[in-house]
Design an enzyme around this catalytic site. Sequence first.
Site, mmCIF file in Angstrom:
data_model
loop_
_atom_site.group_PDB
_atom_site.id
_atom_site.type_symbol
_atom_site.label_atom_id
_atom_site.label_comp_id
_atom_site.label_asym_id
_atom_site.label_seq_id
_atom_site.Cartn_x
_atom_site.Cartn_y
_atom_site.Cartn_z
ATOM 1 N N SER A 127 0.827 -1.206 0.000
ATOM 2 C CA SER A 127 0.000 0.000 0.000
ATOM 3 C C SER A 127 0.859 1.254 0.000
ATOM 4 O O SER A 127 1.973 1.258 0.559
ATOM 5 C CB SER A 127 -0.906 0.002 1.241
ATOM 6 N N TYR A 152 -2.369 -0.308 9.934
ATOM 7 C CA TYR A 152 -2.568 -0.846 8.585
ATOM 8 C C TYR A 152 -1.284 -0.698 7.775
ATOM 9 O O TYR A 152 -0.800 -1.656 7.157
ATOM 10 C CB TYR A 152 -3.722 -0.128 7.895
#
Length: 335
Positions: A127, A152
């Site tokens: 990501s 995350y």
Amino acid sequence: MKILVTGTAGFIGSHLAHRLLDRGDEVIGVDNVNDYYDVSLKEARLARLTVKPGFTEVRQDVADREAMAEVFKEHQPERVVHLAAQAGVRYSLENPHAYVDANLVGFMNILEGCRHNEVKHLVYASSSSVYGANEAMPFSVHDNVDHPLSLYAASKKANELMAHTYSHLYGLPTTGLRFFTVYGPWGRPDMALFIFTRKILAGEPIDVFNHGHHKRDFTYIDDIVEGVIRTLDHVAEPNASWSGQNPDPGTSKAPYRIYNIGSNNPVELSRFIEIIEERVGRKAQKNLLPLQAGDVPATYADVDALIDDVGYKPATTVDEGIANFVDWYRDFYKV
């Protein structure tokens, strides 16, 4: 080829599975169809896949060690694309354990499955959030990414580190893809485009964080899928010129690669909202809010490595991509 794809009930995974099937690959689709967001949307995505020849649906949780070992043993995939994950920066503040289970334990199970079943190439979703506190733009895969701002992001950085270990120890070719704000038809309901479109059409106010000054490298789903397929077909190889005295984070002496997949054209959130307003034909009621914990003010992808290695750069404009999404949304939800 026989390709194992995790997260096939998800946004990116479902689109990727269609493309692989259309070109003649066999797809083993793994997903636990959890209720993080609307299960009916996930079921609708799967329903479009299960009618296609060459698709095998497997409802399992990647965090289930025994189940995943059995999936690999039974199906013996040649290559793996691992997209299943607990997504969302803000949700990681509320339910951190979900990220450990799905993103760390789940990824460990995928690595072990690849290791013990002679998988030829593992491609996995990282990501843009791994860039965290980095401020030098555009973000490059050759930059240090040791300052994540959310769990995350930390879990995705951990995936890259875990993959490198398996590339080094077992010669497993791995490629990590840092996705930049993916959007488009069949997208996730917890993401900005989906939320804004739904609320504007319903006449409800929208929450606009950082007072609309966020900049995001919005990347259209078809561009993401094209990047995934090109990197999947381009098996990671060692970088012969890599040096431990001046280590390059994006490559290695092991068969390991990292790529950004982004539009290379950041757009301010306020402009993003204006385009949605133009497409739906209504003005938004905006609730302007400050920057949220865990969020970064801007993302901007350097895609030179992707261009150099696989000859690809995303090209879909935000105007075109939003138009396609709004058309899909109106048709799917009969608005």
